[in-house]
Design an enzyme around this catalytic site. Structure first.
Site, short mmCIF file in Angstrom:
data_model
loop_
_atom_site.label_atom_id
_atom_site.label_comp_id
_atom_site.label_asym_id
_atom_site.label_seq_id
_atom_site.Cartn_x
_atom_site.Cartn_y
_atom_site.Cartn_z
N LYS A 28 0.83 -1.21 0.00
CA LYS A 28 0.00 0.00 0.00
C LYS A 28 0.86 1.26 0.00
CE LYS A 28 -2.18 -0.94 3.90
NZ LYS A 28 -1.51 -2.19 4.32
N ARG B 172 -9.54 1.35 9.00
CA ARG B 172 -9.15 -0.02 9.32
C ARG B 172 -10.23 -0.76 10.08
NH1 ARG B 172 -3.22 0.93 9.18
NH2 ARG B 172 -2.11 -1.01 9.51
N ARG C 169 11.91 -5.73 4.66
CA ARG C 169 11.65 -4.28 4.57
C ARG C 169 12.57 -3.49 5.51
NH1 ARG C 169 5.55 -2.21 4.79
NH2 ARG C 169 5.48 -3.01 6.91
N ARG D 294 -0.59 -8.55 13.56
CA ARG D 294 -1.15 -7.52 12.68
C ARG D 294 -2.03 -8.15 11.61
NH1 ARG D 294 4.15 -5.01 10.79
NH2 ARG D 294 2.91 -3.63 9.51
P1 AMP Z 1 0.84 0.79 9.10
O1 AMP Z 1 2.05 1.63 8.91
O2 AMP Z 1 -0.33 1.22 8.28
O3 AMP Z 1 1.12 -0.69 9.00
O4 AMP Z 1 0.38 1.05 10.63
C1 AMP Z 1 1.22 0.71 11.72
C2 AMP Z 1 0.41 0.68 13.01
O5 AMP Z 1 -0.16 1.96 13.29
C3 AMP Z 1 -0.76 -0.28 13.04
O6 AMP Z 1 -0.37 -1.62 13.33
C4 AMP Z 1 -1.62 0.34 14.13
O7 AMP Z 1 -1.08 0.07 15.42
C5 AMP Z 1 -1.45 1.83 13.88
N1 AMP Z 1 -2.45 2.33 12.90
C6 AMP Z 1 -2.22 2.86 11.66
N2 AMP Z 1 -3.36 3.21 11.06
C7 AMP Z 1 -4.36 2.90 11.94
C8 AMP Z 1 -5.78 3.01 11.90
N3 AMP Z 1 -6.42 3.48 10.82
N4 AMP Z 1 -6.47 2.59 12.99
C9 AMP Z 1 -5.86 2.12 14.08
N5 AMP Z 1 -4.52 1.97 14.19
C10 AMP Z 1 -3.77 2.36 13.13
#
Ligand code: AMP
Length: 215
Positions: free
Chosen positions: A13, A88, A127, A171
Protein backbone atom coordinates in the site's frame (compact mmCIF):
# COMPACT_ATOMS: atom_id res chain seq x y z
CA UNK A 1 -9.65 11.64 -7.27
CA UNK A 2 -10.12 10.32 -3.72
CA UNK A 3 -8.94 6.78 -3.04
CA UNK A 4 -8.59 4.29 -0.20
CA UNK A 5 -6.05 1.45 -0.18
CA UNK A 6 -7.00 -1.74 1.67
CA UNK A 7 -4.67 -4.67 2.23
CA UNK A 8 -2.79 -6.63 4.89
CA UNK A 9 0.64 -5.58 6.21
CA UNK A 10 3.20 -5.96 3.40
CA UNK A 11 0.61 -5.70 0.62
CA UNK A 12 2.45 -2.76 -0.94
CA UNK A 13 0.00 0.00 0.00
CA UNK A 14 2.70 2.48 1.00
CA UNK A 15 4.83 1.88 -2.10
CA UNK A 16 1.89 2.27 -4.46
CA UNK A 17 0.45 5.25 -2.57
CA UNK A 18 3.77 7.08 -3.06
CA UNK A 19 3.66 6.32 -6.78
CA UNK A 20 0.05 7.41 -7.15
CA UNK A 21 0.84 10.59 -5.29
CA UNK A 22 3.86 11.34 -7.50
CA UNK A 23 2.07 10.44 -10.73
CA UNK A 24 -1.31 12.04 -10.14
CA UNK A 25 -0.52 14.80 -7.63
CA UNK A 26 -2.65 13.23 -4.91
CA UNK A 27 -1.94 13.81 -1.24
CA UNK A 28 -0.67 10.61 0.41
CA UNK A 29 -2.02 10.18 3.91
CA UNK A 30 -0.61 7.28 5.95
CA UNK A 31 -2.00 7.07 9.48
CA UNK A 32 0.84 4.63 10.29
CA UNK A 33 3.44 7.25 9.25
CA UNK A 34 1.65 9.99 11.20
CA UNK A 35 1.55 7.80 14.33
CA UNK A 36 5.20 6.66 13.97
CA UNK A 37 6.27 10.27 13.58
CA UNK A 38 4.28 11.27 16.69
CA UNK A 39 5.85 8.36 18.61
CA UNK A 40 9.34 9.43 17.55
CA UNK A 41 8.70 12.98 18.68
CA UNK A 42 7.13 11.80 21.95
CA UNK A 43 3.93 13.88 21.54
CA UNK A 44 0.82 12.95 23.62
CA UNK A 45 -0.59 11.22 20.51
CA UNK A 46 2.64 9.30 20.03
CA UNK A 47 2.86 8.25 23.69
CA UNK A 48 -0.68 6.89 23.49
CA UNK A 49 -0.17 5.10 20.16
CA UNK A 50 3.31 3.60 20.59
CA UNK A 51 2.52 0.75 23.06
CA UNK A 52 -0.40 -0.39 20.89
CA UNK A 53 1.62 -0.20 17.68
CA UNK A 54 4.38 -2.20 19.33
CA UNK A 55 1.87 -4.94 20.10
CA UNK A 56 0.57 -4.96 16.52
CA UNK A 57 -2.80 -3.72 17.75
CA UNK A 58 -4.95 -0.86 16.54
CA UNK A 59 -4.96 2.62 18.03
CA UNK A 60 -8.51 3.54 19.22
CA UNK A 61 -10.94 4.64 16.50
CA UNK A 62 -11.58 8.08 18.01
CA UNK A 63 -7.85 8.86 17.93
CA UNK A 64 -7.33 8.08 14.23
CA UNK A 65 -10.74 9.45 13.26
CA UNK A 66 -9.73 12.77 14.82
CA UNK A 67 -6.50 12.84 12.79
CA UNK A 68 -8.32 12.25 9.49
CA UNK A 69 -11.23 14.58 10.27
CA UNK A 70 -8.77 17.41 10.96
CA UNK A 71 -6.74 16.60 7.85
CA UNK A 72 -9.83 16.67 5.63
CA UNK A 73 -10.45 20.26 6.70
CA UNK A 74 -6.98 21.31 5.55
CA UNK A 75 -5.92 22.61 2.12
CA UNK A 76 -4.16 19.40 0.95
CA UNK A 77 -7.42 17.43 0.95
CA UNK A 78 -8.67 19.56 -1.94
CA UNK A 79 -6.14 18.18 -4.41
CA UNK A 80 -7.44 14.64 -4.02
CA UNK A 81 -5.99 11.96 -1.76
CA UNK A 82 -4.94 8.40 -1.31
CA UNK A 83 -5.60 7.07 2.19
CA UNK A 84 -3.07 4.40 3.15
CA UNK A 85 -3.95 2.47 6.30
CA UNK A 86 -7.22 4.26 7.04
CA UNK A 87 -10.00 3.23 7.55
CA UNK A 88 -9.15 -0.02 9.32
CA UNK A 89 -12.45 -0.73 11.11
CA UNK A 90 -16.14 -0.29 10.32
CA UNK A 91 -16.54 2.61 12.79
CA UNK A 92 -13.60 4.34 11.05
CA UNK A 93 -15.23 3.81 7.65
CA UNK A 94 -18.49 5.25 8.97
CA UNK A 95 -16.71 8.25 10.50
CA UNK A 96 -14.98 8.86 7.17
CA UNK A 97 -18.31 8.78 5.31
CA UNK A 98 -19.67 11.42 7.65
CA UNK A 99 -16.58 13.64 7.46
CA UNK A 100 -16.51 13.43 3.66
CA UNK A 101 -20.16 14.27 3.32
CA UNK A 102 -19.74 17.27 5.68
CA UNK A 103 -16.85 18.44 3.50
CA UNK A 104 -18.90 17.89 0.32
CA UNK A 105 -16.45 15.25 -0.90
CA UNK A 106 -16.78 11.64 -2.00
CA UNK A 107 -14.70 8.53 -2.59
CA UNK A 108 -13.97 7.46 -6.16
CA UNK A 109 -12.62 3.97 -5.49
CA UNK A 110 -11.32 1.58 -2.84
CA UNK A 111 -8.43 -0.56 -4.05
CA UNK A 112 -8.10 -3.90 -2.29
CA UNK A 113 -4.68 -5.55 -2.67
CA UNK A 114 -4.72 -9.35 -2.91
CA UNK A 115 -1.36 -10.89 -2.05
CA UNK A 116 -0.49 -14.51 -1.12
CA UNK A 117 0.64 -14.92 2.51
CA UNK A 118 4.15 -16.16 1.59
CA UNK A 119 4.80 -12.98 -0.39
CA UNK A 120 3.62 -10.81 2.51
CA UNK A 121 6.07 -12.48 4.91
CA UNK A 122 8.96 -12.11 2.44
CA UNK A 123 8.21 -8.45 1.83
CA UNK A 124 7.88 -7.56 5.50
CA UNK A 125 10.91 -9.47 6.76
CA UNK A 126 13.15 -7.76 4.15
CA UNK A 127 11.65 -4.28 4.57
CA UNK A 128 14.02 -1.54 5.77
CA UNK A 129 13.26 2.17 5.94
CA UNK A 130 15.05 5.46 6.37
CA UNK A 131 14.15 7.09 9.70
CA UNK A 132 14.97 10.50 8.23
CA UNK A 133 13.21 10.69 4.83
CA UNK A 134 10.89 7.66 4.97
CA UNK A 135 12.28 5.95 1.85
CA UNK A 136 11.50 2.24 1.90
CA UNK A 137 13.83 -0.53 0.65
CA UNK A 138 13.89 -4.31 0.53
CA UNK A 139 17.11 -6.18 1.23
CA UNK A 140 16.64 -8.39 -1.87
CA UNK A 141 14.00 -6.83 -4.14
CA UNK A 142 14.99 -3.18 -3.82
CA UNK A 143 18.34 -2.84 -1.99
CA UNK A 144 20.05 0.52 -1.49
CA UNK A 145 23.31 1.13 -3.38
CA UNK A 146 25.27 0.88 -0.13
CA UNK A 147 23.92 -1.93 2.02
CA UNK A 148 22.17 -0.64 5.14
CA UNK A 149 22.20 3.07 4.20
CA UNK A 150 19.66 5.33 2.49
CA UNK A 151 20.43 6.31 -1.13
CA UNK A 152 18.93 9.77 -0.62
CA UNK A 153 20.55 11.00 2.60
CA UNK A 154 23.03 8.31 3.73
CA UNK A 155 21.12 7.68 6.99
CA UNK A 156 21.40 4.15 8.51
CA UNK A 157 18.30 2.14 7.58
CA UNK A 158 16.13 0.58 10.27
CA UNK A 159 13.62 -2.22 10.52
CA UNK A 160 10.23 -1.13 11.87
CA UNK A 161 9.63 -2.23 15.49
CA UNK A 162 6.46 -4.02 14.42
CA UNK A 163 7.95 -5.86 11.41
CA UNK A 164 9.10 -8.89 13.43
CA UNK A 165 7.56 -12.31 12.64
CA UNK A 166 5.53 -12.43 15.86
CA UNK A 167 4.10 -8.93 15.52
CA UNK A 168 3.32 -9.43 11.84
CA UNK A 169 1.25 -12.48 12.83
CA UNK A 170 -0.77 -10.33 15.24
CA UNK A 171 -1.15 -7.52 12.68
CA UNK A 172 -2.46 -10.05 10.15
CA UNK A 173 -4.92 -11.44 12.68
CA UNK A 174 -6.16 -7.92 13.41
CA UNK A 175 -6.42 -7.21 9.67
CA UNK A 176 -8.55 -10.30 9.03
CA UNK A 177 -10.80 -9.64 12.01
CA UNK A 178 -11.27 -5.87 11.85
CA UNK A 179 -10.26 -4.57 8.41
CA UNK A 180 -11.15 -7.33 5.91
CA UNK A 181 -14.93 -6.76 6.55
CA UNK A 182 -14.49 -3.34 4.91
CA UNK A 183 -14.26 -5.11 1.54
CA UNK A 184 -17.93 -6.07 1.83
CA UNK A 185 -18.82 -2.59 3.14
CA UNK A 186 -17.29 -0.87 0.09
CA UNK A 187 -18.28 -3.69 -2.27
CA UNK A 188 -21.94 -2.96 -1.50
CA UNK A 189 -21.38 0.67 -2.42
CA UNK A 190 -19.89 -0.36 -5.77
CA UNK A 191 -16.51 1.21 -4.91
CA UNK A 192 -14.33 -1.87 -4.39
CA UNK A 193 -11.72 -2.76 -7.02
CA UNK A 194 -9.42 -5.75 -6.58
CA UNK A 195 -5.74 -5.34 -7.43
CA UNK A 196 -3.46 -8.38 -7.83
CA UNK A 197 -0.63 -7.12 -5.64
CA UNK A 198 2.05 -9.51 -6.92
CA UNK A 199 5.02 -8.88 -9.18
CA UNK A 200 7.14 -5.77 -9.53
CA UNK A 201 6.04 -2.36 -8.19
CA UNK A 202 5.84 -1.17 -11.85
CA UNK A 203 3.60 -4.12 -12.81
CA UNK A 204 1.31 -3.51 -9.84
CA UNK A 205 1.08 0.18 -10.69
CA UNK A 206 0.08 -0.76 -14.26
CA UNK A 207 -2.66 -2.94 -12.79
CA UNK A 208 -3.86 -0.01 -10.64
CA UNK A 209 -4.03 2.20 -13.73
CA UNK A 210 -6.01 -0.51 -15.47
CA UNK A 211 -8.60 -1.00 -12.70
CA UNK A 212 -9.02 2.78 -12.38
CA UNK A 213 -9.44 3.15 -16.15
CA UNK A 214 -6.32 5.32 -16.38
CA UNK A 215 -4.26 2.94 -18.54
P1 AMP B 1 0.84 0.79 9.10
O1 AMP B 1 2.05 1.63 8.91
O2 AMP B 1 -0.33 1.22 8.28
O3 AMP B 1 1.12 -0.69 9.00
O4 AMP B 1 0.38 1.05 10.63
C1 AMP B 1 1.22 0.71 11.72
C2 AMP B 1 0.41 0.68 13.01
O5 AMP B 1 -0.16 1.96 13.29
C3 AMP B 1 -0.76 -0.28 13.04
O6 AMP B 1 -0.37 -1.62 13.33
C4 AMP B 1 -1.62 0.34 14.13
O7 AMP B 1 -1.08 0.07 15.42
C5 AMP B 1 -1.45 1.83 13.88
N1 AMP B 1 -2.45 2.33 12.90
C6 AMP B 1 -2.22 2.86 11.66
N2 AMP B 1 -3.36 3.21 11.06
C7 AMP B 1 -4.36 2.90 11.94
C8 AMP B 1 -5.78 3.01 11.90
N3 AMP B 1 -6.42 3.48 10.82
N4 AMP B 1 -6.47 2.59 12.99
C9 AMP B 1 -5.86 2.12 14.08
N5 AMP B 1 -4.52 1.97 14.19
C10 AMP B 1 -3.77 2.36 13.13
Amino acid sequence: MNLILLGPPGAGKGTQAKRMSAEWGLAHVSTGDILRDAAKKGTPLGLKAKPLMDLGQLVPDEVVNGIIEEWLKGPDAQKGFVLDGFPRTLPQAEALEKALSTAGMKLDAVLSFDVPEGTLVERISGRRSCPKCGSVYHVVEHPPARSGFCDKDGEALIQRDDDTAEKVKERNRVYEQKTAPLKAFYGEKGLLKAVAGVGTPEGIFAEIRRVLGKA
